[in-house]
Scaffold this motif. Structure first.
Motif, short mmCIF file in Angstrom:
data_model
loop_
_atom_site.label_atom_id
_atom_site.label_comp_id
_atom_site.label_asym_id
_atom_site.label_seq_id
_atom_site.Cartn_x
_atom_site.Cartn_y
_atom_site.Cartn_z
N HIS A 1 0.81 -1.21 0.00
CA HIS A 1 0.00 0.00 0.00
C HIS A 1 0.85 1.26 0.00
O HIS A 1 0.41 2.31 -0.47
N ARG B 1 -2.59 -3.69 6.45
CA ARG B 1 -3.57 -2.63 6.23
C ARG B 1 -4.98 -3.12 6.56
O ARG B 1 -5.78 -2.38 7.13
N CYS C 1 -8.56 -2.26 2.39
CA CYS C 1 -7.28 -2.58 1.78
C CYS C 1 -7.57 -3.02 0.35
O CYS C 1 -8.72 -3.25 -0.03
#
Length: 1181
Positions: free
Chosen positions: A158, A193, A202
């Motif tokens: 991410h 995440r 996510c």
């Protein structure tokens, strides 16, 4: 609107060559960014036209930048400012305005151009493109054709906005993540995440949500699938396996195992992060080796294929904002810490959250005065406004306080003492009391100094400045006898006036505090080292003594040092999941008692933190508890209903053995012999419940069946009928289970089917921790059980409620469809009744049966009619409909402990007051406010506790519960404070484990370990602590939760290593207050059954609750690991000093904590400015 000539000086370097436009270029860490046109004109002689509306903040930034770029224009910081700001740069991410603009475009559906600025939706779109190209992959590992689909997904980075290829974990490669829909219908993912918070978005969740329709997973299907499978790996010589090793838990998570042929590779299990062995083969690696050596080998998975139409439709849904995962997913994966603070303050839009400097123009625009009156005369001064301007500056500063009143104290010229509450309306001014660049905020209102300081004026020569000068210092005090300091005017030079004779620099105090925070060392060696250095530079200088340094530093820490004012930016001031634990050995290292420290004279004069509150007459506040009146007892002593379904301990043991749930236990894991099983059925059917059934080993033949023995037990006459009725209903349940078992596998004695194992073990849990009301517990779950008892069918909403609050019943329901079998209804009815009254609904009637008994009557009649032969005749059906309607009208209020409507049941005024008191409310039903700090009830908690976060102030007295406790709150029943089934107190158990593990074999360990008790959230942010002057017990968390929180602010889940005993402790004293709290044992202690001996049943196992699957239940252990390093400080510091120092240490640690998904971002924020919108916004990033 601003005049152009005032700006052209600052913009000339950004003007275009054609002299027709004036632009400003945005940069990001030295790289070229976007160019923005601010002014434009048609020709050289034409007027300028402004295209962008400028704020005072932007103009101020340009002005400051111009001043810094000209020779000699950069402003120098003072030594105090440098010391304060030295640690603020580390680990903080700068954000440019271009990034913010990219976020604004992304929110409207436009993808950002820079890779590191891509939103989560952008990354999810990229992930879907990767599925098409083959760069990303989804592997279906669940039951084929099931609604409970489980996937192994390629890991998405991410922070870098790109996927990671499959391989051994490193900076560029990663193993697969497990993503699926859980039994609550929510998306669940194992990536950092996805586990940041409940339903945090996510890329894996967003991709799966767009590719599959919403569905509710079955706990049964989640556990079905290949146990060991191989995932194709493109790298030569490497193999990746997924292992399902979570039997007994509804989690479908596959633990990934990697094997490489290289010399430095070998076997690797990702379970190392959660306790797997790093030196030997863990169970996952052993499972892979067994599967590889088997005749059929290991099945290799293939990628799940999706059509072009599916992928395009999924991308369209993401881009159009049709997909929501917890919150809006149109967000960026990165965010600066300064933005978090500004979100907390709620000031400005996204463009104002770029971390820019705050100028006087900005504060003027915000309506904040830039001038402050002098503390003594009320006249304005420029130093304070300049300092305020500097305080608000800093592109990468920590979480800021946007309200300047947090740094100042209102002063009324009429009031005698500013420390008292002003009753004259608006204040006439404000007086700054702390250094403008200090790391913390004012703790005391204001600081208490020595009476000798008074109004004296002194002019000491300050020799430690670069150029020794004589500085005039005034200490302004109030006129009260305690002489509270209002202001002193040496702060501008970075000085701290402790007394008239001692003035030290703030730098020295700050450095001393930082050394203590980082090293954990005591004051003495640090002060000695500093004195040695000063002698080298000035041998003739007069040095302060160690005692003076210590006291002066503590005074500075108390005045402007840190306090625990931070809360988790995701959890807020009142976390939904709260963790707590005791800190062993914080008071002393060797268990001996010496002078000084927390065992010294200061602490000896105080009662423990958990002692009952006393009024001004020094008499304990008392509350008399009576079984069946204001609480539900577990034992047969006393009156009323009991919380146990089976009361004979020998029958509970046989039932737990029959369940086979705890096969590893040396006693409860034994398989029942034929004779034992038959005697269990006979004992349950026996009318004479005083007969005791026991088995002893045959002395002649150890392998033979045990010898049956009988004797009698005294049971109160009024309890015989209740015991007999419950036993007969359990027998009916076992008869039905026996029929099922014989159909599945005909053998004698029958083996308990796996679907009934958790329930039967819970009903047969060891006597010391047995509380059968824990199976249902929550009010919403009671409503679902009532519906099923009345013949209704469970829908998806009911299943979600059971999965969240009663997972054992949800597991059972998934096996049988939408109804439980009829032979389970009698036992379920008993469980409903004892749960309903164990939650605090007993004894609510005054002079009559009461609201709860009137409500339960309808359900009792309906359950009795349900056992009649079907179909019911007309009169029976009419009676059933009437009583069912009455039960459905009255029982929802009893289940939720909410007063009924007047037309349903009119509570008498005393009954309503009684109900409000049990709920922790005032007599009129309003919430209780905070007690004054000088209230007699607050003495011990004020001296020994530190819970300064707003909402955690003490609100009510802690009673002495008679007849359970003595004058100091210690339980008269010794086993009430024991560890689960160990027969030892917490201190004794810790000492035993330490000795058995070879720790401190030659040292004396205390039976009652002194130390501290700490509360934290799942993200390791500490919310408060208190000092324990006696052994740790369930009363420690009970005291804090009951006296400091309102019922609505209690956590939904409380994680504690002795949660089973804590629940029994709390529900025996304040059952209605804690009725909605689910008590869970952390995974580390629950799974280590051989050492921790947790036999309390799966209802305390967090692995059964999808609501807390994302929680790191051992987070509080990291807090203990941090705090225990300061045990030397604790032992060689006085109690008062240690409380000041520890608060600084904890606050510093909270401020430095990073988010698990992004180490460059901080997780803590100001508690007094937090709101749910802050969490929602942060989950978007």
């Amino acid at each position: 609107m601003f005049k152009l000539p005032q700006l052209q000086t600052f913009l000339d370097k950004s003007s275009c060559a054609d002299n027709l436009t004036i632009t400003v270029g945005r940069t990001n860490r030295g790289s070229a960014g976007s160019v923005e046109v601010w002014f434009q004109r048609k020709s050289l002689g034409a007027e300028w036209r402004q295209l962008k509306k400028l704020s005072g903040e932007e103009v101020g930034n340009l002005r400051e930048k111009a001043e810094e770029e000209r020779p000699g224009g950069r402003r120098k910081t003072t030594a105090a400012q440098a010391a304060v700001n030295r640690g603020r740069k580390a680990g903080e991410t700068a954000r440019s305005s271009a990034q913010v603009e990219g976020q604004l475009h992304a929110r409207s559906g436009e993808a950002s151009s820079a890779d590191d600025c891509r939103t989560i939706v952008d990354q999810a779109v990229m992930y879907l493109d990767g599925l098409r190209s083959g760069e990303c992959a989804l592997y279906n590992v669940g039951e084929q054709g099931s609604a409970s689909t489980v996937y192994l997904a390629s890991t998405g980075n991410h922070n870098a906005a790109r996927p990671k290829p499959l391989g051994r974990p490193s900076k560029v490669r990663a193993l697969l993540e497990t993503v699926h829909r859980d039994t609550l219908g929510n998306l669940s993912c194992t990536c950092d995440r996805g586990r940041l918070y409940a339903r945090a978005p996510c890329v894996h969740k967003l991709a799966l949500q767009t590719l599959e329709p919403p569905r509710l997973a079955s706990a049964i299907s989640l556990q079905i699938g290949t146990r060991v499978m191989e995932i194709p790996c493109d790298r030569t010589g490497e193999r990746v396996f997924g292992v399902y090793w979570n039997v007994g838990s509804p989690s479908p998570q596959r633990t990934m195992v990697h094997y490489g042929e290289g010399a430095r590779m070998g076997w690797y299990c990702e379970g190392r992060k959660s306790g797997c062995s790093k030196t030997a083969d863990c169970s996952h690696i052993q499972g892979v080796k067994r599967a590889l050596s088997g005749p059929s080998g290991v099945d290799k998975l293939s990628k799940s294929s999706f059509s072009e139409g599916q992928l395009e439709l999924a991308k369209t849904s993401l881009k159009d904002g049709l997909v929501r995962c917890c919150t809006s997913a149109q967000t960026n994966g990165k965010r600066a810490r300064s933005e978090q603070g500004e979100s907390s303050g709620g000031i400005g839009e996204a463009s104002a959250r770029s971390g820019k400097r705050r100028t006087k123009s900005f504060w003027t625009a915000e309506g904040t005065e830039t001038e402050e009156p002098d503390a003594a005369t009320g006249s304005t001064g420029e130093a304070e406004s300049d300092a305020a301007e500097e305080r608000g500056r800093g592109t990468e500063s920590a979480l800021q306080v946007e309200d300047r009143n947090a740094f100042s104290i209102p002063v009324c010229n009429i009031c005698v003492c500013p420390s008292n509450v002003c009753t004259h309306g608006a204040s006439h001014g404000i007086a700054t009391v702390l250094p403008m660049e200090a790391e913390g905020v004012q703790l005391e209102v204001p600081k208490l100094v020595r009476p000798t300081d008074s109004w004296q004026v002194h002019d000491p020569e300050v020799l430690l400045l670069q150029r020794p000068v004589r500085v005039k210092l005034r200490i302004y005090c109030c006129a009260c006898p305690e002489k509270h300091t209002v202001h002193f005017n040496g702060e501008a030079l970075g000085l701290y006036a402790w007394t008239r004779a001692v003035v030290v620099t703030q730098v020295a105090c700050q450095i001393l505090l930082r050394d203590v925070q980082k090293s954990g060392a005591a004051f003495s060696p640090l002060i000695a080292a500093g004195s040695a250095v000063r002698r080298q530079y000035n041998p003739s200088a007069t040095l302060l003594s160690e005692e003076c340094w210590r006291k002066a530093s503590l005074g500075f820490f108390k005045l402007c040092g840190r306090q625990i004012m931070e809360c988790c930016s995701l959890c807020g001031p009142h976390p939904e999941v709260l963790l707590c634990d005791g800190i062993a050995r914080l008071a002393c290292a060797d268990g001996t008692r010496q002078k000084g420290g927390l065992a010294g004279t200061d602490a000896a004069l105080l009662r423990p933190f958990t002692a009952p509150s006393q009024g001004s007459d020094k008499v304990n506040v008392q509350r008399v508890m009576e079984a069946g009146s204001n609480y539900l007892a577990a034992s047969l002593s006393g009156g009323g209903l009991k919380k146990r379904l089976l009361h004979q301990p020998e029958l509970r043991t046989l039932l737990a053995q029959f369940s086979g749930h705890h096969a590893a236990d040396p006693k409860l894991g034994k398989t029942l012999s034929t004779r034992e099983y038959k005697e269990l059925l006979v004992a349950l059917a026996r009318d004479d419940v005083q007969v005791v059934t026991g088995f002893a080993q045959d002395p002649a033949d150890a392998d033979a069946d045990p010898v049956l023995l009988h004797w009698r037990r005294q049971i109160p006459a009024h309890q015989v009928g209740q015991v007999r009725s419950k036993n007969k209903d359990v027998l009916e349940l076992l008869d039905g289970i026996e029929r099922e078992a014989m159909q599945d596998a005909p053998q004698w004695p029958p083996r308990c089917p796996g679907r009934w194992a958790e329930l039967l073990y819970t009903l047969g849990a060891p006597y010391s921790v047995s509380d059968d009301s824990n199976l249902i517990q929550h009010g919403k779950a009671l409503g679902v059980v009532r519906k099923l008892l009345l013949g209704g069918a469970a829908n998806d909403e009911n299943r979600v409620v059971l999965a969240e609050h009663s997972p054992i019943l949800r597991l059972l329901l998934d096996h049988f469809g939408d109804r439980f079998p009829r032979y389970f209804h009698p036992v379920l009815h008993h469980l409903y009744r004892l749960t309903l009254f164990a939650r605090g609904a007993m004894g609510l009637g005054i002079g009559r049966a009461g609201w709860a008994l009137s409500a339960i009557e309808g359900l009792d009649v309906c359950v009795w009619l349900e056992r009649e032969p079907k179909p019911l005749n007309f009169e029976q059906q009419q009676a059933f409909d009437f009583w069912a309607a009455r039960a459905n009208a009255l029982l929802p209020g009893v289940e939720s402990l909410s007063p009924p409507a007047l037309h349903e049941y009119a509570l008498l005024p005393p009954e309503r007051i009684l109900l409000n008191d049990r709920l922790g409310l005032e007599a009129d039903g309003s919430e209780r406010g905070s007690l004054p700090q000088d209230h007699p009830y607050c003495r011990e908690q004020r001296e020994l506790g530190c819970y300064p976060i707003p909402g955690w102030e003490q609100k009510r007295a802690l009673p002495q519960y008679e007849p359970f406790e003595d004058d100091l709150g210690r339980s008269r029943e010794r086993d009430e404070e024991h560890r689960c089934r160990s027969g030892l107190t917490v201190g004794e158990f810790d000492a035993k484990v330490a000795l058995e593990s070879g720790i401190k074999k030659n040292k004396s360990l205390q039976r009652h370990t002194k130390g501290g008790f700490v509360f934290s959230c799942p993200h390791c942010v500490i919310y408060g602590f208190h000092v324990m002057l006696r052994g740790e017990s369930p009363r420690d968390p009970f005291t804090v939760l009951y006296t400091r929180l309102n019922r609505k602010d209690l956590p939904s889940y409380l994680v504690y290593d002795n949660a089973c005993k804590l629940r029994a402790y709390a529900m025996r004293r304040e059952p209605a207050f804690f009725a909605e709290v689910r008590f869970l044992v952390d995974r580390f202690h629950f799974q280590r059954t051989s050492a921790e001996a947790h036999k309390c049943g799966p209802s305390y196992n967090p692995d059964y609750y999808d609501s807390v699957r994302w929680v790191n239940t051992s987070a509080v252990e990291s807090c203990n690991a941090f705090l225990v390093t300061f045990k030397t400080q604790a032992w060689y510091s006085s109690l008062v000093a240690f409380m000041v120092i520890l608060a600084n240490l904890v606050s510093e640690r909270n401020s430095d904590l990073a988010r698990v998904d992004e180490p460059k971002l901080r997780i803590a924020g100001r508690a007094d400015t937090w709101s749910p919108a802050v969490r929602q916004r942060l989950l978007m990033y």
